[in-house]
Write a protein that holds these residues in place. Sequence first.
Motif, mmCIF file in Angstrom:
data_model
loop_
_atom_site.group_PDB
_atom_site.id
_atom_site.type_symbol
_atom_site.label_atom_id
_atom_site.label_comp_id
_atom_site.label_asym_id
_atom_site.label_seq_id
_atom_site.Cartn_x
_atom_site.Cartn_y
_atom_site.Cartn_z
ATOM 1 N N GLY A 119 0.618 -1.235 -0.032
ATOM 2 C CA GLY A 119 -0.037 0.191 0.053
ATOM 3 C C GLY A 119 0.931 1.244 0.170
ATOM 4 O O GLY A 119 0.235 2.342 0.116
ATOM 5 N N ALA A 120 2.279 1.076 -0.004
ATOM 6 C CA ALA A 120 2.862 2.417 -0.029
ATOM 7 C C ALA A 120 2.676 3.242 -1.458
ATOM 8 O O ALA A 120 2.535 2.678 -2.402
ATOM 9 N N ARG A 121 2.605 4.679 -1.123
ATOM 10 C CA ARG A 121 2.462 5.321 -2.467
ATOM 11 C C ARG A 121 3.652 5.880 -3.122
ATOM 12 O O ARG A 121 3.650 6.432 -4.155
ATOM 13 N N GLY A 122 4.808 5.919 -2.430
ATOM 14 C CA GLY A 122 6.076 6.174 -2.889
ATOM 15 C C GLY A 122 7.145 5.566 -2.381
ATOM 16 O O GLY A 122 7.149 4.738 -1.155
ATOM 17 N N TYR A 123 8.449 5.673 -2.933
ATOM 18 C CA TYR A 123 9.503 4.807 -2.639
ATOM 19 C C TYR A 123 10.805 5.697 -3.085
ATOM 20 O O TYR A 123 10.858 5.931 -4.269
ATOM 21 N N VAL A 124 11.264 6.111 -2.137
ATOM 22 C CA VAL A 124 12.619 6.888 -2.350
ATOM 23 C C VAL A 124 13.468 6.443 -1.578
ATOM 24 O O VAL A 124 13.527 5.975 -0.474
ATOM 25 N N LEU A 125 15.057 6.584 -2.168
ATOM 26 C CA LEU A 125 15.849 5.936 -1.597
ATOM 27 C C LEU A 125 16.639 7.059 -0.404
ATOM 28 O O LEU A 125 16.648 8.427 -0.681
ATOM 29 N N LYS A 126 17.272 6.443 0.627
ATOM 30 C CA LYS A 126 17.907 7.417 1.646
ATOM 31 C C LYS A 126 19.109 8.046 0.571
ATOM 32 O O LYS A 126 19.841 7.239 -0.201
ATOM 33 N N GLY A 127 19.722 9.136 1.098
ATOM 34 C CA GLY A 127 20.627 9.967 0.310
ATOM 35 C C GLY A 127 19.956 10.919 -0.680
ATOM 36 O O GLY A 127 20.759 11.749 -1.327
ATOM 37 N N ALA A 128 18.642 10.744 -0.576
ATOM 38 C CA ALA A 128 17.945 11.731 -1.470
ATOM 39 C C ALA A 128 17.863 13.231 -1.036
ATOM 40 O O ALA A 128 17.863 13.408 0.390
ATOM 41 N N GLY A 129 18.025 14.289 -1.455
ATOM 42 C CA GLY A 129 18.170 15.488 -1.129
ATOM 43 C C GLY A 129 17.011 16.054 -0.141
ATOM 44 O O GLY A 129 15.895 15.532 -0.388
ATOM 45 N N ARG A 156 9.494 17.085 -1.797
ATOM 46 C CA ARG A 156 8.570 16.863 -2.889
ATOM 47 C C ARG A 156 7.781 15.612 -2.864
ATOM 48 O O ARG A 156 6.437 15.443 -3.207
ATOM 49 N N ALA A 157 8.444 14.307 -2.285
ATOM 50 C CA ALA A 157 7.748 13.083 -2.231
ATOM 51 C C ALA A 157 6.568 13.322 -1.312
ATOM 52 O O ALA A 157 5.510 12.690 -1.211
ATOM 53 N N VAL A 158 7.116 13.829 -0.194
ATOM 54 C CA VAL A 158 6.214 14.000 1.078
ATOM 55 C C VAL A 158 5.100 14.694 0.620
ATOM 56 O O VAL A 158 3.761 14.378 0.648
ATOM 57 N N THR A 159 4.984 15.590 -0.127
ATOM 58 C CA THR A 159 4.012 16.617 -0.649
ATOM 59 C C THR A 159 3.112 15.816 -1.601
ATOM 60 O O THR A 159 1.943 15.986 -1.574
ATOM 61 N N ALA A 160 3.657 14.981 -2.515
ATOM 62 C CA ALA A 160 3.254 14.341 -3.550
ATOM 63 C C ALA A 160 2.246 13.183 -2.996
ATOM 64 O O ALA A 160 0.919 13.076 -3.314
ATOM 65 N N VAL A 161 2.592 12.437 -2.014
ATOM 66 C CA VAL A 161 1.774 11.132 -1.533
ATOM 67 C C VAL A 161 0.740 11.972 -0.648
ATOM 68 O O VAL A 161 -0.315 11.385 -0.847
ATOM 69 N N HIS A 162 0.986 13.062 -0.136
ATOM 70 C CA HIS A 162 0.061 13.600 0.619
ATOM 71 C C HIS A 162 -1.209 14.105 -0.422
ATOM 72 O O HIS A 162 -2.457 14.051 0.147
ATOM 73 N N GLU A 178 14.027 16.827 -2.809
ATOM 74 C CA GLU A 178 13.517 15.679 -3.171
ATOM 75 C C GLU A 178 12.617 14.866 -2.146
ATOM 76 O O GLU A 178 11.338 14.383 -2.455
ATOM 77 N N VAL A 179 12.932 14.743 -0.889
ATOM 78 C CA VAL A 179 12.163 14.526 0.012
ATOM 79 C C VAL A 179 11.020 15.037 0.350
ATOM 80 O O VAL A 179 9.735 14.662 0.368
ATOM 81 N N GLY A 208 -1.983 12.454 -2.728
ATOM 82 C CA GLY A 208 -2.775 11.310 -3.501
ATOM 83 C C GLY A 208 -1.877 10.746 -4.893
ATOM 84 O O GLY A 208 -2.544 10.091 -5.468
ATOM 85 N N GLU A 209 -0.871 11.466 -4.865
ATOM 86 C CA GLU A 209 0.208 11.006 -6.123
ATOM 87 C C GLU A 209 0.826 9.826 -5.683
ATOM 88 O O GLU A 209 1.067 9.556 -4.380
ATOM 89 N N ALA A 210 1.321 8.949 -6.651
ATOM 90 C CA ALA A 210 2.316 8.078 -6.403
ATOM 91 C C ALA A 210 3.706 8.505 -7.244
ATOM 92 O O ALA A 210 3.865 9.226 -8.129
ATOM 93 N N ILE A 211 4.785 8.407 -6.128
ATOM 94 C CA ILE A 211 6.042 8.959 -6.462
ATOM 95 C C ILE A 211 7.255 7.929 -6.333
ATOM 96 O O ILE A 211 7.021 7.375 -5.213
ATOM 97 N N PHE A 212 8.105 8.119 -7.151
ATOM 98 C CA PHE A 212 9.497 7.298 -6.863
ATOM 99 C C PHE A 212 10.732 8.060 -7.281
ATOM 100 O O PHE A 212 10.447 8.572 -8.222
ATOM 101 N N GLY A 213 11.783 7.432 -6.361
ATOM 102 C CA GLY A 213 13.114 8.111 -6.843
ATOM 103 C C GLY A 213 13.199 7.953 -8.416
ATOM 104 O O GLY A 213 12.939 6.897 -8.871
ATOM 105 N N PRO A 214 14.182 8.806 -8.949
ATOM 106 C CA PRO A 214 14.637 8.745 -10.406
ATOM 107 C C PRO A 214 15.124 7.117 -10.502
ATOM 108 O O PRO A 214 14.536 6.311 -11.664
ATOM 109 N N GLY A 215 15.782 6.587 -10.091
ATOM 110 C CA GLY A 215 16.253 5.093 -10.264
ATOM 111 C C GLY A 215 15.516 4.147 -9.940
ATOM 112 O O GLY A 215 15.254 3.282 -10.774
ATOM 113 N N ILE A 216 14.381 4.416 -9.066
ATOM 114 C CA ILE A 216 13.304 3.548 -8.867
ATOM 115 C C ILE A 216 12.435 3.599 -10.050
ATOM 116 O O ILE A 216 11.790 2.601 -10.363
ATOM 117 N N ALA A 217 11.965 4.770 -10.381
ATOM 118 C CA ALA A 217 11.024 4.671 -11.494
ATOM 119 C C ALA A 217 11.474 4.128 -12.759
ATOM 120 O O ALA A 217 10.790 3.654 -13.681
#
Length: 218
Positions: free
Chosen positions: A101-111, A117-123, A114-115, A125-134
């Motif tokens: 059920g996770a909406r996003g997946y970002v790797l530690k080391g993200a600036g 932006r990911a928090v705001t996106a999942v809040h 980026e973190v 209702g969006e799905a978001i992934f770090g560049p390498g994950i996407a």
Amino acid sequence: MSQERIRVLLVDDHPAFLEGLALLLADADVVTVVGRAKEGDEACALYAELRPDVVVMDLHMPGTDGIEATRRITAADPGAAVLVLTMVEDDDSLFAALRGGARGYVLKGAGREEVLRAVTAVHGGEAIFGPGIAERMLALSSSAPRATADPFPQLTDRERQILELIAEGLNNAEIARRFVLSPKTVRNHISNIFAKMHVADRAQAIIRARDAGLGKRG
């Protein structure tokens, strides 16, 4: 009028990282850290108590891990917004978190940006992934075998209906009107669909859905 801050629960078993992440987010005007947990059971209890807007979840922790904690939280509250922030980038962990059920997946080391932006996106209702994950998701999705008679068994009936309309080319507002749903509810459903299908965006979802025979009326 000031923007209402996003209330965030942080979950990580490393105290130094937890403290650093809290300090990083504390400087942001849009986020308030309302709680911290060091393992999955504590995270589930704090979520039920605090009802944060977003949970930032590590995966590998002693006791109940982040994947199981994510599953429990989203099972109890399908609208929960869980963002995975982890060092783990193997495909099994990625897809297990998304199935949970996770909406996003970002790797530690993200600036910091980026973190945030990911928090705001999942809040939102969006799905978001770090560049390498996407990139990995798109590669795996494009090489996935063609669908069977029940191509997306992981979707609920409502999610499958919405995917059908996405494949027909309807936008979120049109889908909301069709099912008499709020725009936020539609966004949440679509975020879950993308996560369960292991796709990074609407275009990839449409391609997979049409390959499986959906959206033929569109």
